[in-house]
Scaffold this active site. Structure first.
Site, PDB file in Angstrom:
ATOM      1  N   ASP A 167      53.070  20.135  45.431  1.00 13.12           N
ATOM      2  CA  ASP A 167      53.167  18.666  45.470  1.00 13.12           C
ATOM      3  C   ASP A 167      53.734  18.211  46.819  1.00 13.12           C
ATOM      4  OD1 ASP A 167      55.628  19.831  44.828  1.00 13.12           O
ATOM      5  OD2 ASP A 167      56.251  18.224  43.469  1.00 13.12           O
ATOM      6  N   TYR A 178      40.724  27.828  36.296  1.00 14.80           N
ATOM      7  CA  TYR A 178      39.279  27.622  36.150  1.00 14.80           C
ATOM      8  C   TYR A 178      38.656  28.649  35.207  1.00 14.80           C
ATOM      9  CZ  TYR A 178      38.322  24.093  39.759  1.00 14.80           C
ATOM     10  OH  TYR A 178      38.222  22.941  40.480  1.00 14.80           O
ATOM     11  N   LYS A 234      53.570  26.187  42.550  1.00 14.93           N
ATOM     12  CA  LYS A 234      54.659  25.456  41.890  1.00 14.93           C
ATOM     13  C   LYS A 234      55.566  26.499  41.239  1.00 14.93           C
ATOM     14  CE  LYS A 234      54.992  21.493  40.617  1.00 14.93           C
ATOM     15  NZ  LYS A 234      56.023  20.472  40.994  1.00 14.93           N
ATOM     16  N   ASP A 249      41.573  23.083  45.158  1.00 12.19           N
ATOM     17  CA  ASP A 249      40.523  22.087  44.940  1.00 12.19           C
ATOM     18  C   ASP A 249      41.037  20.710  45.355  1.00 12.19           C
ATOM     19  OD1 ASP A 249      38.050  21.074  43.969  1.00 12.19           O
ATOM     20  OD2 ASP A 249      39.043  20.479  42.113  1.00 12.19           O
TER      21      ASP A 249
END
Ligand code: IPM
Ligand code: MN
Length: 369
Positions: free
Chosen positions: A226, A142, A193, A250
């Protein structure tokens, strides 16, 4: 005696309507419980842009710095879609988060019993659900530099954002998650990740470091984000506290929102570092956003905003007792069947208005004393 100060930024879309109901709860606390707040109201987002030409005025930021807590409604709307990036309503919210260094975003996903039939998942998967997502809020992709859109040399363009995290940024939000876990079921699951991103490798190592060195009593696990998304809809009750970065947080918190029945039920708290008096700088807001499609109709669900104020009582004003009272009043309202349209199952049943839900919450509060 110093009064508790609250800055109210109702913002855009359904923000002002749901905030009206919060103001009634604040008034009720003053009248019936003697807990008074010094309330200041100001503009943020599109509402601020309309008046000042920017989504967050410096005076408003100053008021935010001075307030004990900030309650925000929502920012954004289609009317502002074509504004340049830096002037968009959302930038007002992002600037508040960044300037006040509100790095830990707490998003509880709780399924009230009265709503367990309401989630898109089977009732047995969500009933009794109580998880807490801790999202890093002031760094990552962000805010990372470089960013922007530049021409490439084939006549096209390149869009760039940078995922960037430092040791300190990861450790401090991890501490928030571990501390919360100690007051709950004592388990933290960290998501990143690390299989494809160096920033994810660092994230995993630093969270593990905080766990090993400062919270050896808390159970820590790691999951790729994921797979975490998949597990959230497969068997969400396996989680207690989830800690993750800004962008994954988010997404995963929107997924978790649906477990609770409706996005209209989800509160959030954004906390900074604890100050000398022990209270962190803090902003409280419903997760639902401005919902322009239903704005101005008086039909929005005010529960998330009311529950956000309950979080303020808990985390900023040390009034967990009154926070509990408000949460019970909201739950009663739902089980009495007084629900806005987002929570109506039966075709033809008449949805309650925003005001009627507020009336019922106040009525239940009256009955609680
Ligand atoms: C949220 C919202 C914001 C975000 C937007 C409005 C900037 O989606 O609080 O989840 O992406 O953080
Ligand atoms: Mn979001």
């Amino acid at each position: 005696m110093k009064m508790n100060s609250l800055l109210i930024l109702a913002g855009d879309g359904i923000g002002p309507e749901v905030m009206d109901e919060v103001l009634r709860v604040i008034e009720w606390l003053g009248d019936r419980r003697g807990i008074r707040f010094d309330v200041v109201e100001d503009l943020v987002g599109g509402a601020a842009y309309d008046v000042h030409g920017i989504p967050l005025h410096d005076d408003t930021l100053e008021k935010a710095r001075k307030a004990d807590a900030i309650l925000l409604g929502a920012a954004g709307g289609p009317k502002y879609d074509n504004l340049e990036f830096g002037l968009k309503p959302e930038r007002g919210l992002l600037k508040l988060r960044k300037e006040l260094d509100l790095y830990a975003n707490l998003r509880p996903a709780i399924c009230f019993d009265a709503l367990s039939g309401f989630s898109s998942l089977k009732p047995e998967i969500v009933s009794g659900l109580n998880i807490m997502i801790v999202r890093e809020l002031t760094s990552g992709v962000y805010f990372g530099e470089p960013r922007g859109i530049t021409p490439d040399n084939e006549g096209g363009r390149i869009g760039v954002n940078t995922q960037r995290y430092t040791t300190n940024e990861i450790r401090r939000v991890a501490r928030t998650a571990f501390e919360l876990a100690r007051r709950r079921d004592n388990r933290v699951c960290s998501m990143e990740k690390a299989n494809v991103m160096e920033s994810g490798v660092l994230w995993r190592e630093e969270v593990q470091w905080v766990g090993d060195n400062e919270f050896p009593d808390v159970e820590l696990s790691h999951m790729y984000a994921d797979a975490g998304g998949m597990q959230l809809v497969r068997w969400p009750k396996q989680f207690d506290v989830i800690v993750t970065d800004n962008l994954f947080g988010d997404m995963l918190s929107d997924v978790a929102a649906m477990l609770s029945g409706s996005l209209g039920m989800l509160p959030s708290a954004s906390l900074g570092a604890p100050s000398a008096d022990g209270c962190p700088k803090a902003l409280y807001e419903p997760v639902h956003g401005s919902a322009p499609d239903i704005a101005g109709k008086g039909i929005a669900n005010p529960c998330a905003a009311i529950l956000s104020f309950a979080m303020a009582l808990r985390y900023s004003f040390d009034r967990g007792d009154e926070a509990d009272r408000i949460e019970v009043a909201v739950e009663r309202t739902l089980s009495q069947g007084i629900r806005t349209a987002d929570l109506l199952q039966v075709k033809g049943a008449k949805p309650a208005s925003t005001r009627q839900v507020g009336d019922s919450v106040i009525g239940n509060l009256d009955e609680s004393v």
